[in-house]
Design an enzyme around this catalytic site. Structure first.
Site, PDB file in Angstrom:
ATOM      1  N   HIS A 157      10.083 -12.193   0.991  1.00  0.00           N
ATOM      2  CA  HIS A 157       9.893 -12.975  -0.121  1.00  0.00           C
ATOM      3  C   HIS A 157       8.509 -12.377  -0.584  1.00  0.00           C
ATOM      4  CE1 HIS A 157       8.903 -17.112  -2.079  1.00  0.00           C
ATOM      5  NE2 HIS A 157      10.091 -16.539  -2.521  1.00  0.00           N
ATOM      6  N   LYS A 159       5.899 -10.528  -3.130  1.00  0.00           N
ATOM      7  CA  LYS A 159       6.059  -9.811  -4.611  1.00  0.00           C
ATOM      8  C   LYS A 159       4.732  -9.134  -4.810  1.00  0.00           C
ATOM      9  CE  LYS A 159       8.907 -13.449  -4.388  1.00  0.00           C
ATOM     10  NZ  LYS A 159       9.169 -14.502  -5.263  1.00  0.00           N
ATOM     11  N   ASP A 164       0.049   3.533  -8.800  1.00  0.00           N
ATOM     12  CA  ASP A 164      -1.410   4.159  -8.307  1.00  0.00           C
ATOM     13  C   ASP A 164      -2.216   3.328  -7.751  1.00  0.00           C
ATOM     14  OD1 ASP A 164      -0.312   6.456  -9.102  1.00  0.00           O
ATOM     15  OD2 ASP A 164      -1.160   6.555 -10.862  1.00  0.00           O
TER      16      ASP A 164
END
Length: 494
Positions: A157, A159, A164
């Site tokens: 889950h 995110k 870079d």
């Protein structure tokens, strides 16, 4: 929101508020040993995901992909199949081609981490795609549970979207609704090499214990790794714990070395001496704490820090808390009801719940959340806590509400927040016990940043109404008996 500036290690003996620095360090590191980075904000440029024009986060990601030279790392629950998601994939493919065809190739590496149960889609060559499969979905359970509901057992889950040394942390998935009409939050950390390195290593670690997507759409385990659902569960979880904790311990060791240099003032020049020597960098005013939660692997830094934060919030302090799916764990519920701070909890009205209007059993999920909300509100009233604990429902025509573990802490006597949590967790049972989660605590003494955090919180709450007993008498708030009976049995799965 976007954060820019140079990195340093915080000095708790300096700055504008020793009490704040000591309090936050005790909460965020005293109980968990979590590593920390500090951030100088000479001219903060902070944006809230909820205030940005539609599709701006998608445009930001595409812009970052185009200029990335070394790495693109993307971790999400899933990647959708709409036109905006396809634009992201096309952008990745274009950047990889340019990297390979350039006169001086940039050696761009792309790594994507998704959840196995949400499937996959076509990806460009030279991309590592890892599909996490929870070790708890195995055997007869894996065979019997319908495909639509197998994700309730546990998910990847996290995110994180990284380009870079620039990092986006959010509660949003890579799906067109999140780029258009789904309310969420994100933070954009610019030029933060240490943070980017940490989350790159974290995603790589989870990727190593996940299934690897092959060119023919089959999956394989990394050589030497225990299979997540065919192999021994305990052996797999031990190996996964070691792989992830190696990343955390390594980062912690690096930070402890820097911390020892910075906090032992007898070994350092004073600020005046440093300035005289030509070092004119300002004292750090913002600290970033990564908080990881992977209960299947017995890693629970986020849970410990969140519980400590709620426990330590003093009388007169205000906590603004948002959750897309109101289903607090019993521990969090007890802390909200039993501690001294004031709480304003923002949750989704049934009409902006992501399951509103769904077919079949899923269509009853908003009603289950109404039932849980009503039970909690009744307990608040029975304890006489209505003045201290307030529920507010978010509503916006044509939108859904997905602002996950949003938390803003206002210390007693302050009109501005000094801390916010932002990332993938959701304060619920699944988030704490079943899924893999990551977020950061941003702690700041920068008045400019505090004002922008305050503005973000106000704009979110602006679209809400206060919950009262009359709320549950409105049309559409009547919960069917079968939903009331089933909710206690299934609430730990959503």
């Amino acid at each position: 929101m976007a954060v820019t500036g140079s990195l340093a290690v915080p000095n708790c003996s300096s700055g504008h508020s020793p009490h704040l620095a000591a309090y936050v360090r005790r909460v965020c590191t005293g109980s968990s040993g979590s590593e920390t980075w500090s951030q100088n904000l000479e001219s903060p440029a902070l944006m809230s995901g909820c205030c940005l024009p539609l599709q701006s986060s998608s445009e930001l990601m595409k812009g970052q992909i185009k200029i990335a030279k070394r790495r693109v790392v993307m971790a999400s629950l899933y990647l959708g199949t709409g036109p905006l998601e396809q634009e992201l994939v096309d952008c990745l493919e274009s950047s990889l081609e340019k990297s390979l065809q350039a006169k001086f190739p940039s050696d761009l590496k792309v790594s994507i981490l998704l959840d196995f149960t949400r499937g996959s889609r076509g990806f460009p060559e030279h991309v590592r795609v890892s599909l996490f499969h929870t070790p708890n979905l195995r055997g007869l359970l894996r065979l019997l549970i319908p495909e639509r509901f197998n994700e309730t057992i546990g998910l990847q889950h996290i995110k994180v979207y990284l380009f870079d040394n620039n990092v986006i942390l959010s509660g949003a998935n890579l799906s067109d609704s999140y780029f258009t009409n789904r309310q969420d939050r994100y933070v954009f950390l610019q030029d933060c090499a240490e943070i980017a390195d940490f989350f790159t290593e974290l995603v790589d670690a989870v990727g190593d214990v996940s299934l690897q997507l092959q060119g023919d759409d089959t999956v394989e385990v990394v050589d030497g790794m225990v299979h997540p659902y065919k192999g021994d569960r305990a052996a797999y979880c031990r190996a996964a714990n070691k792989r992830v904790m190696d990343v955390i311990h390594s980062a912690r060791t690096r930070q402890q070395m820097l911390h020892a240099q910075t906090f032992h003032s007898d070994s350092l020049l004073s600020q005046e001496e440093a300035a005289a020597a030509g070092d004119r960098r300002p004292a750090p005013d913002t600290w970033i704490y990564p908080l990881i939660q992977m209960k299947p692997f017995e890693i629970q830094i986020d849970e410990i820090v969140t519980e400590t934060l709620l426990t330590e919030a003093e009388r007169g302090a205000k906590v603004f808390l948002t959750t897309g799916y109101f289903n607090l764990t019993q521990a969090y519920m007890d802390l909200v009801l039993g501690t001294r701070a004031e709480y304003q909890i923002l949750l989704a009205s049934p009409e902006v719940n992501g399951f509103f209007g769904a077919k079949g059993v899923a269509g009853a999920i908003p009603a289950a959340y109404v039932h849980i909300e009503r039970q909690f509100y009744s307990e608040v009233c029975s304890l006489g806590q209505q003045d201290r604990v307030q529920l507010q429902e978010y509503w916006r025509r044509g939108w859904t509400f997905h602002a996950k573990e949003g938390l803003w802490l206002y210390l007693a006597g302050s009109s501005l927040p000094c801390l916010t949590l932002i990332g993938s967790p959701n304060f619920g049972y699944r988030s704490v016990h079943r899924d893999l989660e990551a977020q950061i605590a941003i702690v700041t003494e920068s008045r400019s940043l505090q004002q922008q955090l305050h503005q973000e919180q106000e704009q979110l709450y602006l679209r809400s109404g206060v919950v009262s007993s009359a709320t549950f008498e409105q049309p559409g708030r009547q919960v069917k008996l079968w939903v009331k009976m089933v909710t206690p049995l299934i609430k730990n799965f959503f």
